[in-house]
Scaffold this active site. Sequence first.
Site, PDB file in Angstrom:
ATOM      1  N   ASP A  38       0.891  -1.129  -0.061  1.00  0.00           N
ATOM      2  CA  ASP A  38       0.060   0.121   0.111  1.00  0.00           C
ATOM      3  C   ASP A  38       0.891   1.431  -0.014  1.00  0.00           C
ATOM      4  O   ASP A  38       2.219   1.206   0.037  1.00  0.00           O
ATOM      5  CB  ASP A  38      -0.884   0.059   1.282  1.00  0.00           C
ATOM      6  CG  ASP A  38      -1.485   1.206   1.427  1.00  0.00           C
ATOM      7  OD1 ASP A  38      -2.464   1.469   0.593  1.00  0.00           O
ATOM      8  OD2 ASP A  38      -1.451   1.732   2.648  1.00  0.00           O
ATOM      9  N   ASP A  40      -0.142   5.094   1.328  1.00  0.00           N
ATOM     10  CA  ASP A  40      -0.478   6.273   2.291  1.00  0.00           C
ATOM     11  C   ASP A  40      -0.464   5.379   3.438  1.00  0.00           C
ATOM     12  O   ASP A  40      -1.192   4.512   3.810  1.00  0.00           O
ATOM     13  CB  ASP A  40      -2.037   6.752   1.816  1.00  0.00           C
ATOM     14  CG  ASP A  40      -1.879   7.582   0.592  1.00  0.00           C
ATOM     15  OD1 ASP A  40      -1.021   8.481   0.657  1.00  0.00           O
ATOM     16  OD2 ASP A  40      -2.874   7.746   0.080  1.00  0.00           O
ATOM     17  N   GLU A  85     -14.196   5.188   7.491  1.00  0.00           N
ATOM     18  CA  GLU A  85     -13.094   4.271   7.228  1.00  0.00           C
ATOM     19  C   GLU A  85     -12.224   3.782   8.408  1.00  0.00           C
ATOM     20  O   GLU A  85     -12.045   2.253   8.280  1.00  0.00           O
ATOM     21  CB  GLU A  85     -11.771   4.947   6.587  1.00  0.00           C
ATOM     22  CG  GLU A  85     -10.925   4.119   5.959  1.00  0.00           C
ATOM     23  CD  GLU A  85      -9.633   5.023   5.279  1.00  0.00           C
ATOM     24  OE1 GLU A  85      -9.834   6.136   4.687  1.00  0.00           O
ATOM     25  OE2 GLU A  85      -8.386   4.394   5.293  1.00  0.00           O
ATOM     26  N   SER A 153      -2.506   1.240  -4.548  1.00  0.00           N
ATOM     27  CA  SER A 153      -2.819   2.323  -3.644  1.00  0.00           C
ATOM     28  C   SER A 153      -4.409   2.757  -4.043  1.00  0.00           C
ATOM     29  O   SER A 153      -4.718   3.008  -5.417  1.00  0.00           O
ATOM     30  CB  SER A 153      -1.955   3.521  -3.877  1.00  0.00           C
ATOM     31  OG  SER A 153      -2.540   4.681  -3.278  1.00  0.00           O
ATOM     32  N   ALA A 154      -5.125   3.267  -3.110  1.00  0.00           N
ATOM     33  CA  ALA A 154      -6.605   3.619  -3.266  1.00  0.00           C
ATOM     34  C   ALA A 154      -6.235   5.421  -3.458  1.00  0.00           C
ATOM     35  O   ALA A 154      -7.207   5.933  -3.793  1.00  0.00           O
ATOM     36  CB  ALA A 154      -7.276   3.422  -2.536  1.00  0.00           C
ATOM     37  N   LYS A 202      -9.491  -3.167  -2.912  1.00  0.00           N
ATOM     38  CA  LYS A 202      -8.047  -3.335  -3.341  1.00  0.00           C
ATOM     39  C   LYS A 202      -7.795  -4.908  -3.636  1.00  0.00           C
ATOM     40  O   LYS A 202      -7.028  -5.579  -2.478  1.00  0.00           O
ATOM     41  CB  LYS A 202      -7.147  -2.757  -2.555  1.00  0.00           C
ATOM     42  CG  LYS A 202      -6.946  -1.091  -2.649  1.00  0.00           C
ATOM     43  CD  LYS A 202      -6.500  -0.401  -1.374  1.00  0.00           C
ATOM     44  CE  LYS A 202      -4.933  -0.463  -1.574  1.00  0.00           C
ATOM     45  NZ  LYS A 202      -4.226   0.347  -0.799  1.00  0.00           N
ATOM     46  N   ASP A 229      -1.724  -0.732   5.825  1.00  0.00           N
ATOM     47  CA  ASP A 229      -2.044  -0.332   7.172  1.00  0.00           C
ATOM     48  C   ASP A 229      -3.541  -0.455   7.229  1.00  0.00           C
ATOM     49  O   ASP A 229      -4.223  -0.075   8.240  1.00  0.00           O
ATOM     50  CB  ASP A 229      -1.677   1.107   6.945  1.00  0.00           C
ATOM     51  CG  ASP A 229      -2.651   1.948   6.148  1.00  0.00           C
ATOM     52  OD1 ASP A 229      -2.815   1.792   5.078  1.00  0.00           O
ATOM     53  OD2 ASP A 229      -3.193   3.185   6.725  1.00  0.00           O
TER      54      ASP A 229
HETATM   55  O1  C5P Z   1      -2.545   4.273  -0.431  1.00  0.00           O
HETATM   56  P1  C5P Z   1      -3.748   3.899   0.282  1.00  0.00           P
HETATM   57  O2  C5P Z   1      -4.588   2.922  -0.505  1.00  0.00           O
HETATM   58  O3  C5P Z   1      -3.802   3.844   1.644  1.00  0.00           O
HETATM   59  O4  C5P Z   1      -4.712   5.273  -0.178  1.00  0.00           O
HETATM   60  C1  C5P Z   1      -5.885   5.500   0.456  1.00  0.00           C
HETATM   61  C2  C5P Z   1      -6.133   6.730   1.344  1.00  0.00           C
HETATM   62  O5  C5P Z   1      -6.413   7.687   1.027  1.00  0.00           O
HETATM   63  C3  C5P Z   1      -7.228   6.235   2.514  1.00  0.00           C
HETATM   64  O6  C5P Z   1      -6.660   5.294   3.453  1.00  0.00           O
HETATM   65  C4  C5P Z   1      -8.124   7.409   2.831  1.00  0.00           C
HETATM   66  O7  C5P Z   1      -7.912   7.699   4.015  1.00  0.00           O
HETATM   67  C5  C5P Z   1      -7.456   8.697   1.892  1.00  0.00           C
HETATM   68  N1  C5P Z   1      -8.168   9.703   1.289  1.00  0.00           N
HETATM   69  C6  C5P Z   1      -8.193  10.778   1.400  1.00  0.00           C
HETATM   70  N2  C5P Z   1      -8.887  11.768   0.852  1.00  0.00           N
HETATM   71  C7  C5P Z   1      -9.812  11.376   0.189  1.00  0.00           C
HETATM   72  C8  C5P Z   1      -9.744   9.837  -0.222  1.00  0.00           C
HETATM   73  C9  C5P Z   1      -9.255   8.944   0.370  1.00  0.00           C
HETATM   74  O8  C5P Z   1      -7.063  11.322   2.287  1.00  0.00           O
HETATM   75  N3  C5P Z   1     -10.568  12.226  -0.645  1.00  0.00           N
END
Ligand code: C5P
Length: 288
Positions: A38, A40, A85, A153-154, A202, A229
């Site tokens: 992952d 973030d 979340e 990554s999301a 994911k 994480d």
């Molecule tokens: O890389 P990863 O898959 O962890 O990225 C996703 C993270 O981005 C989520 O954990 C979420 O808290 C964050 N996010 C954010 N702002 C958004 C959408 C998602 O900070 N608008």
Amino acid sequence: KMREEKGGKIFIKDEDVVSKKIQNLIDGGVDSFQVISDFDRTLSRASYNGEKCTTCHGILESSIVFNEETQKDLAALKKRFYAIEIDPTMTIEEKCPYMVEWWETAHKIMIKSKVKRTSIQQAVTESNVILKDNCKEMFQILNQNSVPLLIFSAGIADVLMEVLYQKSSFLPNIKVVSNFMKFDENGVLVGFEGELIHVYNKNEGALTDSAYWYFEDIKHRHNICLLGDSMGDLHMADGVPDVNTCLKIGYLNEKVEHLLPRYIDAWDIVLVDDPTMDVANVLFAAIT
Ligand code: C5P
């Protein structure tokens, strides 16, 4: 050694299982090995000097790309949906519709605000995003040994890659599966490529054709180290065929008291508030 260094912040449910998995990874050697991570709060730091570090979305959302009012709207969205979340009382199924709503609303605001490709660089430079300590070294160990690293990554691919360019480097063994921005001929954001990837989808369903071919190319690598994480990250290797050993290292940064038992149950190794990639690096050094 790591236990001593990490001062009680490392948790392992079953030492025997973990020892066997590590031995399998070492015995399988570097040619059977791949890493799926992952981004973030796994490769990047969750906080620094008591202040929360931003995510890929956050880098853009709190930047001068948006006017003050839009920044406030985006911050309010984050406040509401991030609580969901990480809510320990809700199931992943219950959380999913909210995650879709969060990502879709934020992306619509970005498109409406006509984000420019050229703004990403400045937004990253001005943000407080930091890679974890020794993350760069981790990239190097894996690249030197031609171990493929999939960053799943999301977040937003274009932002994530800019973070890598600025804070480390984008090495040839790295593949990114994430939400890629689509720009028009003037470099203005008009949408996102493919299916939306949010924190709880994911899995193999989120893999694009290029990711499918990536796994096809490395299908002889049956041993995996998975780094994440979020409980959603546990499924990042679902698209890998014929897995022999998958060692899962979970980084727990939020609601530790509530989530720790669940994390210990789901992950092989749990690291609480770890701002480094040290544990992964010790493992990778032993395998390579
Ligand atoms: O890389 P990863 O898959 O962890 O990225 C996703 C993270 O981005 C989520 O954990 C979420 O808290 C964050 N996010 C954010 N702002 C958004 C959408 C998602 O900070 N608008």
